[in-house]
Write an enzyme that holds these catalytic residues in place. Structure first.
Site, PDB file in Angstrom:
ATOM      1  N   LYS A  14       3.187 -30.719  -8.554  1.00 40.30           N
ATOM      2  CA  LYS A  14       2.516 -29.416  -8.432  1.00 40.30           C
ATOM      3  C   LYS A  14       3.443 -28.369  -7.810  1.00 40.30           C
ATOM      4  O   LYS A  14       3.614 -27.276  -8.334  1.00 40.30           O
ATOM      5  CB  LYS A  14       1.224 -29.543  -7.587  1.00 40.30           C
ATOM      6  CG  LYS A  14       0.229 -30.560  -8.134  1.00 40.30           C
ATOM      7  CD  LYS A  14      -1.048 -30.625  -7.302  1.00 40.30           C
ATOM      8  CE  LYS A  14      -0.869 -31.145  -5.888  1.00 40.30           C
ATOM      9  NZ  LYS A  14      -0.490 -32.582  -5.801  1.00 40.30           N
ATOM     10  N   ARG A  89      -9.655 -29.268  -3.701  1.00 42.21           N
ATOM     11  CA  ARG A  89      -9.476 -30.715  -3.634  1.00 42.21           C
ATOM     12  C   ARG A  89     -10.787 -31.461  -3.473  1.00 42.21           C
ATOM     13  O   ARG A  89     -10.774 -32.693  -3.404  1.00 42.21           O
ATOM     14  CB  ARG A  89      -8.604 -31.024  -2.413  1.00 42.21           C
ATOM     15  CG  ARG A  89      -7.234 -31.575  -2.718  1.00 42.21           C
ATOM     16  CD  ARG A  89      -6.544 -31.728  -1.378  1.00 42.21           C
ATOM     17  NE  ARG A  89      -5.422 -32.593  -1.371  1.00 42.21           N
ATOM     18  CZ  ARG A  89      -4.161 -32.194  -1.527  1.00 42.21           C
ATOM     19  NH1 ARG A  89      -3.875 -30.950  -1.798  1.00 42.21           N
ATOM     20  NH2 ARG A  89      -3.194 -33.058  -1.407  1.00 42.21           N
ATOM     21  N   ARG A 128      11.334 -38.662  -1.856  1.00 41.89           N
ATOM     22  CA  ARG A 128      11.378 -37.442  -1.050  1.00 41.89           C
ATOM     23  C   ARG A 128      11.341 -37.777   0.436  1.00 41.89           C
ATOM     24  O   ARG A 128      11.990 -37.110   1.245  1.00 41.89           O
ATOM     25  CB  ARG A 128      10.211 -36.515  -1.405  1.00 41.89           C
ATOM     26  CG  ARG A 128      10.305 -35.191  -0.667  1.00 41.89           C
ATOM     27  CD  ARG A 128       9.239 -34.217  -1.065  1.00 41.89           C
ATOM     28  NE  ARG A 128       7.918 -34.774  -0.876  1.00 41.89           N
ATOM     29  CZ  ARG A 128       6.797 -34.207  -1.332  1.00 41.89           C
ATOM     30  NH1 ARG A 128       6.855 -33.086  -1.994  1.00 41.89           N
ATOM     31  NH2 ARG A 128       5.636 -34.776  -1.110  1.00 41.89           N
ATOM     32  N   ARG A 134       9.120 -34.809   5.653  1.00 42.07           N
ATOM     33  CA  ARG A 134       7.653 -34.823   5.524  1.00 42.07           C
ATOM     34  C   ARG A 134       7.079 -36.130   6.031  1.00 42.07           C
ATOM     35  O   ARG A 134       7.337 -37.188   5.481  1.00 42.07           O
ATOM     36  CB  ARG A 134       7.236 -34.580   4.068  1.00 42.07           C
ATOM     37  CG  ARG A 134       6.584 -33.213   3.930  1.00 42.07           C
ATOM     38  CD  ARG A 134       6.088 -32.968   2.555  1.00 42.07           C
ATOM     39  NE  ARG A 134       4.767 -33.546   2.334  1.00 42.07           N
ATOM     40  CZ  ARG A 134       3.972 -33.196   1.339  1.00 42.07           C
ATOM     41  NH1 ARG A 134       4.379 -32.275   0.489  1.00 42.07           N
ATOM     42  NH2 ARG A 134       2.800 -33.746   1.201  1.00 42.07           N
ATOM     43  N   ARG A 146      -3.276 -41.517   0.342  1.00 45.56           N
ATOM     44  CA  ARG A 146      -3.363 -40.185  -0.293  1.00 45.56           C
ATOM     45  C   ARG A 146      -3.802 -40.327  -1.747  1.00 45.56           C
ATOM     46  O   ARG A 146      -4.620 -39.544  -2.230  1.00 45.56           O
ATOM     47  CB  ARG A 146      -2.000 -39.469  -0.216  1.00 45.56           C
ATOM     48  CG  ARG A 146      -1.715 -38.908   1.177  1.00 45.56           C
ATOM     49  CD  ARG A 146      -0.236 -38.694   1.413  1.00 45.56           C
ATOM     50  NE  ARG A 146       0.361 -37.679   0.555  1.00 45.56           N
ATOM     51  CZ  ARG A 146       1.679 -37.517   0.412  1.00 45.56           C
ATOM     52  NH1 ARG A 146       2.521 -38.315   1.066  1.00 45.56           N
ATOM     53  NH2 ARG A 146       2.148 -36.569  -0.362  1.00 45.56           N
TER      54      ARG A 146
HETATM   55  P1  AP5 Z   1       6.095 -32.203  -5.739  1.00 48.96           P
HETATM   56  O1  AP5 Z   1       6.371 -31.138  -6.715  1.00 48.96           O
HETATM   57  O2  AP5 Z   1       6.245 -31.899  -4.308  1.00 48.96           O
HETATM   58  O3  AP5 Z   1       4.653 -32.836  -6.025  1.00 48.96           O
HETATM   59  P2  AP5 Z   1       3.234 -32.367  -5.506  1.00 48.96           P
HETATM   60  O4  AP5 Z   1       2.271 -32.640  -6.611  1.00 48.96           O
HETATM   61  O5  AP5 Z   1       3.298 -30.989  -4.970  1.00 48.96           O
HETATM   62  O6  AP5 Z   1       3.044 -33.453  -4.380  1.00 48.96           O
HETATM   63  P3  AP5 Z   1       2.705 -33.288  -2.831  1.00 48.96           P
HETATM   64  O7  AP5 Z   1       3.243 -34.508  -2.154  1.00 48.96           O
HETATM   65  O8  AP5 Z   1       3.068 -31.980  -2.286  1.00 48.96           O
HETATM   66  O9  AP5 Z   1       1.164 -33.383  -2.970  1.00 48.96           O
HETATM   67  P4  AP5 Z   1       0.085 -33.661  -1.931  1.00 48.96           P
HETATM   68  O10 AP5 Z   1      -1.088 -33.348  -2.742  1.00 48.96           O
HETATM   69  O11 AP5 Z   1       0.121 -35.019  -1.320  1.00 48.96           O
HETATM   70  O12 AP5 Z   1       0.488 -32.727  -0.735  1.00 48.96           O
HETATM   71  P5  AP5 Z   1      -0.092 -31.371  -0.184  1.00 48.96           P
HETATM   72  O13 AP5 Z   1       1.019 -30.687   0.464  1.00 48.96           O
HETATM   73  O14 AP5 Z   1      -0.880 -30.666  -1.213  1.00 48.96           O
HETATM   74  O15 AP5 Z   1       7.009 -33.455  -6.147  1.00 48.96           O
HETATM   75  C1  AP5 Z   1       7.069 -34.627  -5.347  1.00 48.96           C
HETATM   76  C2  AP5 Z   1       8.479 -35.221  -5.436  1.00 48.96           C
HETATM   77  O16 AP5 Z   1       8.741 -35.621  -6.776  1.00 48.96           O
HETATM   78  C3  AP5 Z   1       9.600 -34.228  -5.069  1.00 48.96           C
HETATM   79  O17 AP5 Z   1      10.602 -34.900  -4.384  1.00 48.96           O
HETATM   80  C4  AP5 Z   1      10.098 -33.729  -6.428  1.00 48.96           C
HETATM   81  O18 AP5 Z   1      11.421 -33.324  -6.404  1.00 48.96           O
HETATM   82  C5  AP5 Z   1       9.886 -34.947  -7.309  1.00 48.96           C
HETATM   83  N1  AP5 Z   1       9.582 -34.618  -8.711  1.00 48.96           N
HETATM   84  C6  AP5 Z   1       8.790 -33.601  -9.163  1.00 48.96           C
HETATM   85  N2  AP5 Z   1       8.724 -33.611 -10.515  1.00 48.96           N
HETATM   86  C7  AP5 Z   1       9.486 -34.667 -10.919  1.00 48.96           C
HETATM   87  C8  AP5 Z   1       9.809 -35.209 -12.206  1.00 48.96           C
HETATM   88  N3  AP5 Z   1       9.341 -34.667 -13.337  1.00 48.96           N
HETATM   89  N4  AP5 Z   1      10.593 -36.298 -12.247  1.00 48.96           N
HETATM   90  C9  AP5 Z   1      11.084 -36.875 -11.098  1.00 48.96           C
HETATM   91  N5  AP5 Z   1      10.824 -36.391  -9.851  1.00 48.96           N
HETATM   92  C10 AP5 Z   1      10.030 -35.317  -9.769  1.00 48.96           C
HETATM   93  O19 AP5 Z   1      -1.114 -31.889   0.917  1.00 48.96           O
HETATM   94  C11 AP5 Z   1      -0.672 -32.589   2.065  1.00 48.96           C
HETATM   95  C12 AP5 Z   1      -1.857 -32.868   2.976  1.00 48.96           C
HETATM   96  O20 AP5 Z   1      -2.421 -31.629   3.437  1.00 48.96           O
HETATM   97  C13 AP5 Z   1      -3.037 -33.611   2.334  1.00 48.96           C
HETATM   98  O21 AP5 Z   1      -2.865 -35.004   2.360  1.00 48.96           O
HETATM   99  C14 AP5 Z   1      -4.195 -33.156   3.218  1.00 48.96           C
HETATM  100  O22 AP5 Z   1      -4.199 -33.819   4.437  1.00 48.96           O
HETATM  101  C15 AP5 Z   1      -3.838 -31.698   3.502  1.00 48.96           C
HETATM  102  N6  AP5 Z   1      -4.396 -30.769   2.498  1.00 48.96           N
HETATM  103  C16 AP5 Z   1      -3.683 -29.956   1.658  1.00 48.96           C
HETATM  104  N7  AP5 Z   1      -4.507 -29.240   0.878  1.00 48.96           N
HETATM  105  C17 AP5 Z   1      -5.771 -29.591   1.231  1.00 48.96           C
HETATM  106  C18 AP5 Z   1      -7.059 -29.224   0.774  1.00 48.96           C
HETATM  107  N8  AP5 Z   1      -7.208 -28.334  -0.209  1.00 48.96           N
HETATM  108  N9  AP5 Z   1      -8.146 -29.800   1.355  1.00 48.96           N
HETATM  109  C19 AP5 Z   1      -8.001 -30.697   2.360  1.00 48.96           C
HETATM  110  N10 AP5 Z   1      -6.817 -31.103   2.832  1.00 48.96           N
HETATM  111  C20 AP5 Z   1      -5.709 -30.561   2.277  1.00 48.96           C
HETATM  112 MG    MG Z   2       2.951 -30.096  -3.065  1.00 48.53          MG
END
Ligand code: AP5
Ligand code: MG
Length: 191
Positions: A14, A89, A128, A134, A146
């Protein structure tokens, strides 16, 4: 306006794809995860509270993230559109977002849902974790949780947008550019 919900499990890409989409379509990127990590590094009360949930891979309470998003929408009045990353979410968050956007007459255009196999998600996140600081990427049990929380609490949000005929599933395996091209094609088809 072009308002996109960029959806998918942890590690689906994402954040990676949002960075490319905002450049091409000139949208404002609203990532609740990034906003929460910003609060945390600024050591605000909200950030310190949120960390307790994030470190376990649990969701931060709805009212906290809903309030955060509403103030960001306010601050970005006049933009060409928003890309919502990691939000909504839960169904409650999706309902709250619809209310906020309907009030302003700027509905969601499309939900793009990145579909990626679980083994690939774990591999990307552990990768990552080795490079970045992180904390929720360091431990495989947190990563597994997660993904579990995504499947139970977040995946049902797809049904919410499917009912509105806005859900578009996108294959999220392959190179970053291949996936970006698929996303752009779906976006361009909305015009
Ligand atoms: P990346 O692009 O970072 O993936 P992502 O989908 O953004 O994954 P996240 O880990 O950020 O998602 P998340 O949902 O766990 O975290 P969030 O910050 O939203 O890519 C991941 C890795 O893969 C990178 O190293 C990238 O380079 C690599 N990659 C990408 N594309 C690739 C490809 N095609 N091939 C190979 N490698 C690739 O949330 C974190 C925490 O915050 C949650 O757990 C929760 O506690 C809280 N939170 C956030 N939002 C909410 C909400 N709305 N409600 C409640 N709690 C929330
Ligand atoms: Mg993200």
């Amino acid at each position: 306006m072009l308002n996109i919900v960029l959806f998918g499990p942890p590690g689906a890409g994402k954040g990676t794809q949002a960075t490319k989409i905002i450049q091409k379509y000139q949208l404002a990127h609203l990532s609740t995860g990034d906003i929460l990590r910003g609060e945390l590094s600024a050591k605000t009360t909200l950030g310190v509270e949120a960390k307790k949930y994030m470190d376990k891979g649990e969701l931060v309470p709805d009212e906290v993230v809903i309030g955060m998003i509403e103030s960001k929408i306010e601050q970005n009045a006049g933009v060409k559109g928003f890309i919502f990353d990691g939000f909504p979410r839960t169904t409650a968050q999706a309902e709250a977002l619809d209310k906020m956007l309907n009030k302003r007459n700027i509905p969601i255009t499309i939900m793009l849902s990145l579909e990626v196999e679980k083994d690939e998600l774990v591999k990307r996140l552990l990768g990552r974790g080795q490079e970045s600081g992180r904390s929720d990427d360091q431990d495989v049990t947190v990563i597994e949780n997660r993904i579990k929380v995504y499947n139970s609490e977040t995946a049902p949000v797809k049904g919410f947008y499917e009912k509105q005929d806005k859900l578009e599933s996108i294959a999220g395996m392959g190179t970053i550019d291949e996936i970006f091209n698929r996303l752009c094609e779906a976006i361009d088809n909305t015009k």
